[in-house]
Scaffold this active site. Structure first.
Site, PDB file in Angstrom:
ATOM      1  N   ARG A  90       0.846  -1.151   0.089  1.00 14.51           N
ATOM      2  CA  ARG A  90      -0.004   0.035  -0.030  1.00 14.51           C
ATOM      3  C   ARG A  90       1.045   1.081   0.107  1.00 14.51           C
ATOM      4  O   ARG A  90       0.524   2.189  -0.633  1.00 14.51           O
ATOM      5  CB  ARG A  90      -0.949   0.001   1.306  1.00 14.51           C
ATOM      6  CG  ARG A  90      -1.819   1.259   1.257  1.00 14.51           C
ATOM      7  CD  ARG A  90      -2.639   1.231   2.429  1.00 14.51           C
ATOM      8  NE  ARG A  90      -3.559   2.359   2.787  1.00 14.51           N
ATOM      9  CZ  ARG A  90      -4.505   2.630   3.628  1.00 14.51           C
ATOM     10  NH1 ARG A  90      -4.771   1.582   4.441  1.00 14.51           N
ATOM     11  NH2 ARG A  90      -5.232   3.536   3.596  1.00 14.51           N
ATOM     12  N   ASN A 144     -10.680  -4.149  -1.346  1.00 11.03           N
ATOM     13  CA  ASN A 144     -10.508  -3.315  -2.502  1.00 11.03           C
ATOM     14  C   ASN A 144      -9.790  -3.689  -3.427  1.00 11.03           C
ATOM     15  O   ASN A 144      -8.847  -4.486  -3.161  1.00 11.03           O
ATOM     16  CB  ASN A 144     -10.095  -2.048  -1.860  1.00 11.03           C
ATOM     17  CG  ASN A 144     -10.977  -1.192  -0.883  1.00 11.03           C
ATOM     18  OD1 ASN A 144     -12.419  -1.244  -1.290  1.00 11.03           O
ATOM     19  ND2 ASN A 144     -10.870  -0.652  -0.018  1.00 11.03           N
ATOM     20  N   CYS A 164     -19.280  -2.119   0.906  1.00  7.77           N
ATOM     21  CA  CYS A 164     -18.392  -0.840   1.024  1.00  7.77           C
ATOM     22  C   CYS A 164     -19.019  -0.322   2.344  1.00  7.77           C
ATOM     23  O   CYS A 164     -20.361  -0.305   2.413  1.00  7.77           O
ATOM     24  CB  CYS A 164     -18.363   0.094  -0.078  1.00  7.77           C
ATOM     25  SG  CYS A 164     -17.284   1.138   0.332  1.00  7.77           S
ATOM     26  N   HIS A 194     -16.669   3.305  -4.611  1.00  9.49           N
ATOM     27  CA  HIS A 194     -15.688   4.744  -4.471  1.00  9.49           C
ATOM     28  C   HIS A 194     -15.801   5.706  -5.574  1.00  9.49           C
ATOM     29  O   HIS A 194     -14.826   6.582  -5.795  1.00  9.49           O
ATOM     30  CB  HIS A 194     -14.047   4.098  -4.518  1.00  9.49           C
ATOM     31  CG  HIS A 194     -13.788   3.702  -2.768  1.00  9.49           C
ATOM     32  ND1 HIS A 194     -12.602   2.986  -2.714  1.00  9.49           N
ATOM     33  CD2 HIS A 194     -14.776   3.051  -2.000  1.00  9.49           C
ATOM     34  CE1 HIS A 194     -12.704   2.537  -1.573  1.00  9.49           C
ATOM     35  NE2 HIS A 194     -13.933   2.441  -1.037  1.00  9.49           N
ATOM     36  N   TYR A 244     -14.661  10.123  -1.818  1.00  8.13           N
ATOM     37  CA  TYR A 244     -13.371   9.443  -2.992  1.00  8.13           C
ATOM     38  C   TYR A 244     -13.534  10.658  -4.087  1.00  8.13           C
ATOM     39  O   TYR A 244     -12.634  10.489  -4.997  1.00  8.13           O
ATOM     40  CB  TYR A 244     -13.863   8.195  -3.318  1.00  8.13           C
ATOM     41  CG  TYR A 244     -13.428   7.318  -2.416  1.00  8.13           C
ATOM     42  CD1 TYR A 244     -11.977   6.844  -2.268  1.00  8.13           C
ATOM     43  CD2 TYR A 244     -13.977   6.730  -1.315  1.00  8.13           C
ATOM     44  CE1 TYR A 244     -11.542   5.881  -1.310  1.00  8.13           C
ATOM     45  CE2 TYR A 244     -13.460   6.055  -0.238  1.00  8.13           C
ATOM     46  CZ  TYR A 244     -12.218   5.626  -0.379  1.00  8.13           C
ATOM     47  OH  TYR A 244     -11.968   4.594   0.631  1.00  8.13           O
TER      48      TYR A 244
END
Length: 421
Positions: A90, A144, A164, A194, A244
């Site tokens: 990440r 995700n 989500c 998102h 987002y």
């Protein structure tokens, strides 16, 4: 009822376990299996999970294991919350795209594509094991990028649905602002995972009074501050975008911010170390307050509600989920995975009809849907050209020079996770 959590060693898991314990009348779990290859984390998380159940008087049994096949065997539902490559991957997703002046983020843009390429093959392998041992089990994906992962599962014939926590978080926020119960608030939630907008906020159900205009008039400053978007923008849009959308509506501003502060991955990694230290305390019998800063707010309530509806028909009749479009949004392919309100029950999710979508949002949805199609092709079949095409199609990239550089960076940083590289 047996539920299995893949990625059970996540620091998220006590949030989920707390929900199972508190909401046991809604979802009577008899056996909860936490499966994870990280034995040290799993031991700490599993210990706290058992103490939470005991503290709240839950009679269910909690099992921890690294054996995936045994974990999913006989499960009624399998929840996926894994992170391939961990926080280290990440960290990369959030940093190398910035070198090209593009947003570095784990679920959208180039970083989101990297996560999809790492994740889809692993999830499909897990799903095949579930199908071999227990083909009737539901697969609930919280991993995700949820839209792409759910589409991969559905296209391969799995009994799957995506989840989500963005919608439930907004529902709770709006209910608090309005001074009503959360169950009284129904969102006209439209878009892709998102990439969503609240085009209506209704009291009492899908046909209830739309109080969104009142929310924006009375509480627009509060909502705008939470989203970190200008109040005048919300007024002009007349809707509430998910946070987002800031990556799209304020892209360059976000890039400048990301270049001058520690990555979210670094913050989360530090927080996880603190959480694991807390979990190791045998006197801890509830989820710690620090966990609220980790992310995933209300994940447990959403997961319990969805699992209850799928397994026993006892959850809320309408829930925001990720599933096939099937004509709901006529400007998208039927096999696109959309995120919106659906009627959910033992047979799955049926999206509710959606009022006409403003072209301002429909156009962006169509562009990101095209990207997600190409991203899944790259995840399933590999190859530099497929990665390049997906990046070129993404609305946050869109220039061939950037797409070329980002393709090389993505492959270089993820080679160990890409079988074809």
């Amino acid at each position: 009822m047996k539920l299995t959590v893949v990625g059970g060693g996540s620091t998220y898991t006590p949030e989920l376990v707390d929900g199972f314990a508190r909401l046991r009348d809604t979802l009577p779990v008899e056996e909860l299996v936490l499966v994870d290859p990280a034995a040290d984390r799993l031991e700490l998380v599993g210990g706290l999970a058992r103490r939470i159940f005991a503290q709240q008087g839950h009679p269910g049994r909690i099992v921890t294991t690294a054996d995936l096949n045994a974990a999913v065997d006989g499960a009624d539902a399998v929840l996926l919350q894994l992170r391939v490559g961990g926080q280290a991957a990440r960290e990369q997703d959030e940093t190398w795209p910035l070198e090209c002046g593009c947003v570095g983020q784990e679920t959208t843009g180039a970083g989101g594509l990297a996560k999809a390429l790492r994740t889809v093959p692993v999830v499909l392998d897990i799903a095949e094991r579930v199908r071999r041992t227990n083909p009737d089990a539901w697969i609930i994906d919280f991993t995700n990028p949820v839209g792409i992962v759910t589409r991969a599962l559905l296209q391969n014939g799995h009994k799957a649905i995506g989840l989500c926590n963005v919608a439930i978080g907004l529902q709770r926020k709006f209910a608090a602002l309005l001074g009503v119960e959360a169950s009284d608030v129904h969102l006209d939630h439209v878009g892709l995972n998102h990439l969503t907008w609240e085009t209506g906020v209704r009291l009492g159900g899908p046909e209830g009074e739309d109080v969104l205009p009142r929310l924006l008039t009375d509480h627009g400053d509060t909502i705008a501050a939470d989203l970190r978007l200008p109040r005048p923008l919300l007024t002009r849009l007349g809707v509430v975008p998910s946070y987002y959308l800031r990556y799209y509506y304020a892209h360059d501003e976000v890039v400048d911010e990301l270049r001058t502060k520690p990555s979210r991955a670094a913050e989360v990694a530090a927080m996880e170390r603190q959480l694991l230290d807390l979990y190791a305390d045998p006197a801890l019998t509830e989820k710690p307050a620090l966990l609220a800063k980790r992310g995933g707010a209300y994940y447990s309530e959403a997961a319990v509600d969805l699992a209850a509806a799928l397994l026993g028909g006892t959850g809320s009749p309408y829930q925001v989920v990720n599933t096939y479009n099937k004509g709901t949004l006529p400007f998208l392919p039927d096999d696109a995975v959309i995120e919106g309100q659906a009627a959910v029950g033992p047979k799955g999710a049926t999206p509710l009809p959606v009022r006409t979508v403003n072209p301002l949002y429909a156009g962006l949805m169509a562009g990101v849907t095209a990207y997600e199609h190409l991203a899944l092709e790259a995840a399933l079949h590999g190859g530099r050209d497929r990665v390049f095409r997906a990046l070129l199609a993404h609305p946050l990239i869109g220039q061939h020079g950037y797409a070329d550089r980002l393709t090389d960076q993505l492959i270089a940083h993820n080679r160990e996770h890409l079988a074809w590289a």
